[in-house]
Write an enzyme that holds these catalytic residues in place. Structure first.
Site, short mmCIF file in Angstrom:
data_model
loop_
_atom_site.label_atom_id
_atom_site.label_comp_id
_atom_site.label_asym_id
_atom_site.label_seq_id
_atom_site.Cartn_x
_atom_site.Cartn_y
_atom_site.Cartn_z
N CYS A 1 65.89 49.68 47.71
CA CYS A 1 66.67 51.18 47.85
C CYS A 1 67.27 51.37 49.30
O CYS A 1 66.83 51.25 50.39
CB CYS A 1 65.33 52.10 48.01
N ASN B 1 53.74 53.67 45.60
CA ASN B 1 55.10 54.23 45.89
C ASN B 1 55.97 53.84 44.85
O ASN B 1 56.00 52.51 44.87
CB ASN B 1 55.27 54.02 47.41
N GLY B 2 56.68 54.72 44.39
CA GLY B 2 57.86 54.38 43.53
C GLY B 2 57.66 55.05 42.29
O GLY B 2 57.16 56.09 42.22
N TYR C 1 68.21 57.68 54.95
CA TYR C 1 67.26 59.03 55.11
C TYR C 1 65.69 58.60 55.10
O TYR C 1 65.19 58.99 56.11
CB TYR C 1 67.65 59.81 53.70
N GLY D 1 55.53 61.49 52.85
CA GLY D 1 54.76 62.58 51.91
C GLY D 1 54.08 63.40 52.61
O GLY D 1 53.30 63.29 53.49
N CYS E 1 72.08 55.95 43.00
CA CYS E 1 72.17 57.47 43.33
C CYS E 1 73.71 57.73 43.55
O CYS E 1 74.40 58.80 43.40
CB CYS E 1 71.36 57.93 44.27
N CYS F 1 56.60 58.57 48.71
CA CYS F 1 55.25 58.60 49.01
C CYS F 1 55.10 57.22 50.00
O CYS F 1 56.00 56.54 50.30
CB CYS F 1 54.28 57.89 47.81
N ASP G 1 73.24 62.97 57.13
CA ASP G 1 72.83 61.52 56.42
C ASP G 1 73.31 61.83 54.91
O ASP G 1 73.76 60.74 54.25
CB ASP G 1 71.51 61.21 56.54
#
Ligand code: AMP
Length: 473
Positions: free
Chosen positions: A251, A114-115, A257, A40, A450, A14, A361
């Protein structure tokens, strides 16, 4: 902000924006949201206040299709917040569009998130048992209930109560009829900037949204900080609701990206960081080739870095149809495959007879890469070496990046050689986790879950967390 199911299902990305003290708050929010469109693309919303009451509009689709000039003219005021949402199938309903607006006993409140909150399910279960009725499937909605349940008097204190109960990733813009607020979780997962436009104050996920309205970027909201704007004269008031974590979990995928390259984030430039990932990739995975091409647009800067470091010429070997959105957003596999072709076409003049080094990426499912290798060969390449400017994506994100499920992530169960065979590349190389972290200024302050599965904030899957605020229910 994401949906409330807590297997390893996809999560949403978002963009948020807020402005205080400007007569054109609504129009500027619209422009800010347009600059944040990449964060978004599914739904968009603006809430504004003239000091008396909130007006709002939400819709499905891109910002410019949701907000016509007629709609914008119906929203008025000097305070506004806006939100762009990006998610996968199932979550696509207007009721889940943000900013969420609610009435509670102290008045109207609006919130854009956002999150992703990792303990929203136990909190929601607890609240529902106590009689709360939820009207969306969003984790974000628990915040409203926690604010409404709080015994504190001021809005700030109520919000602090809510933030102390939730865990996970959040950058919030919040407003009532008189106030704009912004906050970041104590681990600092997602970005949030403070800007100044004349006397007005601005909040935005990325600096590009400040640039577009010609606001000056002041600083990032600190992890664990809430900033409040109540009057132009008082200016910015800052509160620390939780101590900033010693090691932050910003992050790293924002650099890889998500973020636009024309900005700064987490203390350094996105463009230079992304370029350094490409340089590092060239150092770790050199290969003989005639041309370096990016998968446009997200890998262009990393490919430039690779070309600079390797000394192999950079060129554009794929032509991108800019009228097509990000191919990842299409939910079904067959459509996603066709979308790759609609979106990218080979430039024969660049590719024919060449050993091509193609830089991307990231690889998620591998579908795109497989298609692209085929397309580049159809364009006449004699060899296709794929280089990825991030480590293998093995684990889903629970902190607000839209990743496929674990079983869909090709690197979770396949070796690099198996992936290479599947995508039919002549060679495949990913930048290492260490190499990636060496490219950022404070490597201990990033979340790499990730890639390595080390989730910095534990995932609560149904174990009720202690909720002192509402424990008397
Ligand atoms: P695939 O391997 O076919 O699943 O798709 C990988 C492509 O998706 C990469 O080229 C990325 O540019 C893009 N991508 C990676 N992460 C995301 C994300 N969170 N949202 C949208 N697109 C993404």
């Amino acid at each position: 902000m994401s949906l409330l199911h807590f297997d390893d299902s996809p999560k949403d990305e978002c963009g948020v924006f807020g402005i205080f003290g400007h007569p054109k708050a609504v129009e500027l929010t619209y422009l800010g949201l347009r600059a944040l469109q990449h964060r978004g693309q599914e739904s968009s919303g603006i809430v504004s206040s003239d000091g008396e009451r909130l007006s709002f509009h939400h819709g499905m689709g891109l910002v410019d299709s949701v907000f016509t000039s007629d709609i914008l003219s119906q929203l008025s005021g000097h305070i506004a917040i806006g939100h762009n949402r990006y998610s996968t199938a199932g979550a696509s309903t207007l009721e889940n569009a943000q900013p969420l607006v609610r009435n509670y006993k102290e008045g109207q409140l609006a919130l854009g998130h956002n999150g992703n909150l990792v303990n929203a399910i136990p909190i929601r279960n607890h609240l529902e048992k106590a009689g709360s009725i939820f009207s969306t499937s969003l984790d974000t909605e628990v915040i409203f209930h926690l604010i409404a349940h709080s015994r504190q008097r001021s809005l700030e204190d109520r919000i602090f109560d809510a933030f102390r109960a939730v865990e996970g990733a959040y950058s919030f813009v919040v407003m009532d009829r008189e106030t704009l607020m912004g906050a970041r979780d104590p681990s600092g997962f997602r970005p949030l900037w403070i800007g100044k436009l004349g006397e007005a104050f601005v909040l935005a996920s990325e600096t590009c949204a400040l640039d577009v309205i010609e606001a000056e970027a002041i600083r990032e909201v600190e992890p664990g900080e809430l900033v409040t704007f109540r009057s132009i004269h008082q200016g910015l008031e800052s509160f620390r609701f939780l101590p900033k974590k010693q090691n932050l979990s910003q992050c790293i995928f924002e650099y890889i990206y998500l973020a636009r390259p024309d900005g700064r984030m987490f203390g350094q430039g996105v463009n230079s960081t992304r370029r350094e990932f490409g340089r590092q990739l060239a150092r770790e995975h050199p290969v003989k080739g005639d041309v370096v091409i990016p998968v446009p647009d997200s890998a262009t800067i990393a490919a430039l870095g690779y070309a600079e470091e390797s000394g192999i010429p950079f060129d554009l070997g794929l032509s991108r149809n800019t009228y097509v959105g990000r191919s990842f957003m299409n939910p079904t596999q067959d459509i996603r495959e066709l979308m790759v072709k609609v979106k990218l076409n080979p430039i024969r003049e660049v590719l024919a007879g060449k050993r091509v080094i193609m830089v991307d990426d990231s690889i998620m499912r591998g579908t795109n890469s497989r298609k692209l290798v085929k397309i580049v060969r159809e364009g006449g390449a004699t060899a296709v070496h794929l280089r990825i400017a991030s480590p293998p994506n093995k684990y889903p994100c629970f902190y607000g990046v839209d990743t496929p499920t674990r079983s869909e992530l090709i690197a979770s169960e396949h070796t690099i050689e198996e992936i290479r065979k599947y995508i039919r590349a002549d060679s495949l190389g990913y930048v290492s986790i260490e190499g990636m972290l060496n490219s950022v200024k404070s490597p201990n302050n990033f979340c790499t879950a990730c890639f390595d599965g080390q989730y910095p904030v534990p995932l609560h899957e149904g174990v009720p967390r202690q909720l002192p605020l509402i424990s008397s229910y």
